[in-house]
Scaffold this motif. Sequence first.
Motif, mmCIF file in Angstrom:
data_model
loop_
_atom_site.group_PDB
_atom_site.id
_atom_site.type_symbol
_atom_site.label_atom_id
_atom_site.label_comp_id
_atom_site.label_asym_id
_atom_site.label_seq_id
_atom_site.Cartn_x
_atom_site.Cartn_y
_atom_site.Cartn_z
ATOM 1 N N ALA A 267 0.836 -1.197 0.000
ATOM 2 C CA ALA A 267 0.000 0.000 0.000
ATOM 3 C C ALA A 267 0.867 1.241 0.000
ATOM 4 C CB ALA A 267 -0.923 -0.010 1.216
ATOM 5 N N ALA A 268 1.949 1.202 0.757
ATOM 6 C CA ALA A 268 2.931 2.286 0.783
ATOM 7 C C ALA A 268 4.305 1.626 0.811
ATOM 8 C CB ALA A 268 2.732 3.169 2.004
ATOM 9 N N ASP A 269 5.096 1.877 -0.227
ATOM 10 C CA ASP A 269 6.390 1.209 -0.363
ATOM 11 C C ASP A 269 7.413 1.912 0.528
ATOM 12 O OD1 ASP A 269 8.523 -0.271 -1.121
ATOM 13 O OD2 ASP A 269 8.540 0.343 -3.218
ATOM 14 N N THR A 270 7.379 1.568 1.817
ATOM 15 C CA THR A 270 8.263 2.223 2.775
ATOM 16 C C THR A 270 9.478 1.352 3.070
ATOM 17 O OG1 THR A 270 7.179 1.245 4.704
ATOM 18 C CG2 THR A 270 6.258 3.311 3.858
ATOM 19 N N LEU A 271 10.529 1.985 3.557
ATOM 20 C CA LEU A 271 11.737 1.253 3.911
ATOM 21 C C LEU A 271 11.454 0.283 5.056
ATOM 22 C CD1 LEU A 271 14.754 0.791 3.595
ATOM 23 C CD2 LEU A 271 15.166 2.795 5.040
ATOM 24 N N LYS A 272 10.647 0.680 6.025
ATOM 25 C CA LYS A 272 10.349 -0.218 7.148
ATOM 26 C C LYS A 272 9.616 -1.468 6.666
ATOM 27 C CE LYS A 272 8.330 -0.702 11.727
ATOM 28 N NZ LYS A 272 7.598 -0.097 12.853
ATOM 29 N N GLU A 273 8.670 -1.303 5.724
ATOM 30 C CA GLU A 273 7.959 -2.483 5.235
ATOM 31 C C GLU A 273 8.904 -3.427 4.505
ATOM 32 O OE1 GLU A 273 4.374 -3.637 2.159
ATOM 33 O OE2 GLU A 273 4.097 -1.973 3.550
ATOM 34 N N ARG A 274 9.807 -2.869 3.712
ATOM 35 C CA ARG A 274 10.780 -3.719 3.015
ATOM 36 C C ARG A 274 11.654 -4.480 4.009
ATOM 37 N NH1 ARG A 274 12.941 -1.578 -2.653
ATOM 38 N NH2 ARG A 274 11.010 -0.766 -3.540
ATOM 39 N N LEU A 275 12.131 -3.781 5.031
ATOM 40 C CA LEU A 275 12.976 -4.440 6.023
ATOM 41 C C LEU A 275 12.194 -5.488 6.805
ATOM 42 C CD1 LEU A 275 14.930 -1.344 7.355
ATOM 43 C CD2 LEU A 275 15.816 -3.156 5.879
ATOM 44 N N THR A 276 10.944 -5.202 7.107
ATOM 45 C CA THR A 276 10.105 -6.176 7.809
ATOM 46 C C THR A 276 9.926 -7.436 6.966
ATOM 47 O OG1 THR A 276 8.922 -4.407 8.961
ATOM 48 C CG2 THR A 276 7.861 -6.566 8.898
ATOM 49 N N ALA A 277 9.704 -7.254 5.680
ATOM 50 C CA ALA A 277 9.546 -8.405 4.787
ATOM 51 C C ALA A 277 10.821 -9.242 4.744
ATOM 52 C CB ALA A 277 9.175 -7.923 3.385
ATOM 53 N N SER A 312 9.412 -4.858 -6.876
ATOM 54 C CA SER A 312 9.633 -4.344 -8.228
ATOM 55 C C SER A 312 8.308 -4.048 -8.908
ATOM 56 C CB SER A 312 10.420 -5.371 -9.059
ATOM 57 O OG SER A 312 10.902 -4.801 -10.238
ATOM 58 N N ALA A 313 8.274 -2.930 -9.658
ATOM 59 C CA ALA A 313 7.126 -2.561 -10.497
ATOM 60 C C ALA A 313 5.807 -2.613 -9.727
ATOM 61 C CB ALA A 313 7.063 -3.479 -11.723
ATOM 62 N N GLY A 314 5.814 -2.082 -8.516
ATOM 63 C CA GLY A 314 4.600 -2.013 -7.718
ATOM 64 C C GLY A 314 4.198 -3.301 -7.040
ATOM 65 N N THR A 315 5.042 -4.328 -7.117
ATOM 66 C CA THR A 315 4.725 -5.625 -6.518
ATOM 67 C C THR A 315 5.762 -5.996 -5.461
ATOM 68 O OG1 THR A 315 6.060 -7.012 -8.008
ATOM 69 C CG2 THR A 315 3.863 -6.354 -8.776
ATOM 70 N N ALA A 316 5.410 -6.960 -4.643
ATOM 71 C CA ALA A 316 6.347 -7.554 -3.696
ATOM 72 C C ALA A 316 6.172 -9.069 -3.758
ATOM 73 C CB ALA A 316 6.085 -7.060 -2.281
ATOM 74 N N ALA A 317 7.294 -9.790 -3.815
ATOM 75 C CA ALA A 317 7.259 -11.254 -3.841
ATOM 76 C C ALA A 317 8.149 -11.789 -2.732
ATOM 77 C CB ALA A 317 7.708 -11.785 -5.196
ATOM 78 N N LEU A 318 7.626 -12.730 -1.962
ATOM 79 C CA LEU A 318 8.358 -13.403 -0.890
ATOM 80 C C LEU A 318 8.638 -14.817 -1.372
ATOM 81 C CD1 LEU A 318 5.893 -12.268 1.908
ATOM 82 C CD2 LEU A 318 7.996 -11.093 1.208
#
Length: 431
Positions: A267-277, A312-318
């Motif tokens: 929803a919001a591509d934040t640094l904290k969300e990336r690090l959490t993932a 990437s490109a508005g998506t996130a993949a785990l």
Amino acid sequence: MTMRSKRYENIGETLYFETLENGLQIRVLPRPGYQKSMALLAVHYGAADRRFQAGGQWVDSPAGVAHFLEHKMFDLPDGGNAEALLNAHGAEGNAFTGAGVTAYHFSCTEDFEACLRILLGYVSAPYFTPESVQKEQGIIGQEFQMYEDDPDHRLYYGLMGCLFSHHPIRENIVGSIESIAQITDKTLYDCHKVFYNPSNMALCVMGDTEPEKIAEIAREILPTAPGEVPKRDYGSAEPPCPEQKRIERVMEVSAPLFAFGARYFPAADTLKERLTAELSMDCLTARSSPFYTRLYAEGLLNTNFSAFADFSAGTAALMCMGESQNPDAVLDTFCEAARRAGTDGFDPALFERVRRAFYGERLRNLGSFQSSCAGLAEGCFHGFEPLEGFAVLGCVTNDDVRNFIRQKLSPENLAISIVYPNTQEAENWHG
């Protein structure tokens, strides 16, 4: 004009940054006394950016244009090649294309300013002819076939095809034989004009360089006027669950390969969300985790295993990728580990151990000039500074990770891609 700077005492780094009048974002991490220097010029344009709006008009481009452009940007009007020019100065030049970015870079131990002028010059001044484009179509067609024969490539795109219904990230970065044939010199010029403008680019540098001199050279070489930042359209909203749960292929491999994972749309591509993932995947699958130690002891996992989060490109993949005699058992164990973590969180000692290891890994990665420059460019395009991550990581809690896993890694969100050995006993691997 003096560039702005920020000191990060916790990691001993000073970042110089500026946005020029033409919209170009510049980031410089000085390395006084180092022999090696690197410059990376990134374009916020990748293989997934096939439909875009510029000048009030929507444009649909063939698959593979961003990658095709990357190949052709090294051509010079005099018949020469920009990579050869860089080599003549003792520099090593290269480029790469991802789903959401294209980047051109060089590293050198001398003549940095001359090499920077070359880099900025050839990326900003394209030269294509119908004949050279036609020749390149054959070359990239061979590259496409090479990827089609690569098990890891098929494994990855098999999973992406499962996770996404129609988002262009599911398609090969190279494109297809059919889409490559549609690309003309006009296609390349048009896409270059839209995306390769300074307002849609970032220049990131590491080495024994003068930040102000880098900005001065950029002003000298690049267009002075800012350009339009294009709008992108990745299609209608994806369904809540994967397109399909499973895909299997048979190829020339010695043992079954697997890739499984989940996708979501931040929803919001934040640094904290990336690090959490990223921390969530590490906590679940680290070498010291119950998941990995159990499967390793049972012979169902080996050291050929990785887990990561990709944005990437508005998506996130785990994703998890590896080799196993029983991929389904690995997936089942992962689902159970995710279920427990989503309910109970992690043992505090494990969580802190993994977080410290994650911090240390990010710190070591600062020694990689290409990784650091690419990360700085990614931050430019998404509104964060990667160096802030060392402080932000300390704010990611066990509860943050638990909630993230519960929301993103439920069994209904997971899909798996498997490549089985091409042998008479292949059917024995099933089940």
